[in-house]
Scaffold this active site. Structure first.
Site, PDB file in Angstrom:
ATOM      1  N   HIS B  29      82.137  46.248 -27.698  1.00 15.21           N
ATOM      2  CA  HIS B  29      83.077  46.548 -28.772  1.00 15.21           C
ATOM      3  C   HIS B  29      84.011  45.358 -28.978  1.00 15.21           C
ATOM      4  O   HIS B  29      83.769  44.260 -28.472  1.00 15.21           O
ATOM      5  CB  HIS B  29      83.831  47.855 -28.495  1.00 15.21           C
ATOM      6  CG  HIS B  29      84.737  47.789 -27.316  1.00 15.21           C
ATOM      7  ND1 HIS B  29      86.101  47.867 -27.427  1.00 15.21           N
ATOM      8  CD2 HIS B  29      84.472  47.608 -26.006  1.00 15.21           C
ATOM      9  CE1 HIS B  29      86.627  47.768 -26.213  1.00 15.21           C
ATOM     10  NE2 HIS B  29      85.665  47.607 -25.344  1.00 15.21           N
ATOM     11  N   ALA B  30      85.068  45.564 -29.721  1.00 12.77           N
ATOM     12  CA  ALA B  30      85.858  44.441 -30.202  1.00 12.77           C
ATOM     13  C   ALA B  30      86.427  43.552 -29.094  1.00 12.77           C
ATOM     14  O   ALA B  30      86.307  42.333 -29.145  1.00 12.77           O
ATOM     15  CB  ALA B  30      86.988  44.967 -31.097  1.00 12.77           C
TER      16      ALA B  30
END
Lengths: 130, 106
Positions: B29-30
């Protein structure tokens, strides 16, 4: 130590501006200068040219400053703020055509690597390119 | 770290490759993507990554592309680098993923 492009976040909402800046600091780190402004002096929604200029000063870097904005007025006021800078600095500030949160995180990530202002803007705008 | 989790090898010329399991609970994810990209940018080498077996390699220095990778928890990540410091780049990135993206990645 190489200089890094600074990031300015301009939202109609102070909470959004601050929250976006917090995300950048937590996700990317504190090595990139991040300044934000949002809301009008009465605490309502809005953006101000003077506030944006202050934020540009706070995030200033010899490599330049990339501005991320949310809606309409944030963009026009940011462009006006850039116009009002002295000519020597004006060419080192760009308003990115990118979503404010994602653009700020990606621009800061690129800036942290020591990239030029053009590269930082290109990375932020990659998101809008589809 | 488990040694079966990663391997690095010199394939040809100055290109190095490595494979590592993504143990991060929610995949790529980010936040991990930002860390991986920042680390990749510290090397001169061209660095590419992909989920093992995927058709396309993506530029590990492009945070937008790394985030869009959507690698799931437990997937194997292949890392490939070409250039003078390619081996160091692959080693560093494999270590980052294997160590589950620790804080203070400087």
């Amino acid at each position: 130590m190489s200089d890094m492009v600074g990031i300015v976040i301009v939202s109609h909402s102070k909470d959004i501006a601050k929250g976006t800046a917090d995300m950048v600091r937590q996700m990317v780190g504190s090595e990139v200068k991040v300044a934000f402004c949002g809301g009008n002096p009465d605490g309502g929604l809005g953006t101000s040219v003077a506030g944006i200029i202050e934020a540009i000063d706070a995030a200033w870097s010899a490599k330049g400053v990339a501005i991320l904005v949310d809606l309409g007025g944030a963009e026009t006021n940011s462009e006006m703020a850039v116009e009002m800078l002295e000519p020597a600095r004006r060419d080192h500030v760009v308003v990115c055509n990118a979503p404010i949160v994602e653009g700020a995180v990606m621009a800061a990530t690129e800036a942290a690597g020591g990239s030029s202002l053009d590269q930082v803007r290109a990375v932020a705008e990659e998101l809008s390119a589809g | 770290m488990d040694m079966d989790m990663l391997e690095t090898s010199k394939t040809n010329g100055e290109a190095f490759t490595g494979t590592v399991r993504l143990i991060h609970a929610v995949g790529m994810h980010a936040r991990p993507a930002v860390k991986l990209t920042k680390l990749a940018k510290r090397f001169q080498a061209h660095v590419a990554i992909r989920v093992e077996g995927a058709a396309d390699w993506i530029n590990a220095k492009s945070v937008a592309k790394v985030m869009a990778l959507r690698a799931a928890h437990g997937s194997m990540i292949e890392i490939k680098a070409l250039g003078e410091d390619a081996q160091a780049a692959v080693t560093a990135l494999v270590d980052l993923v294997a160590a589950d993206f620790p804080e203070a990645g400087h």
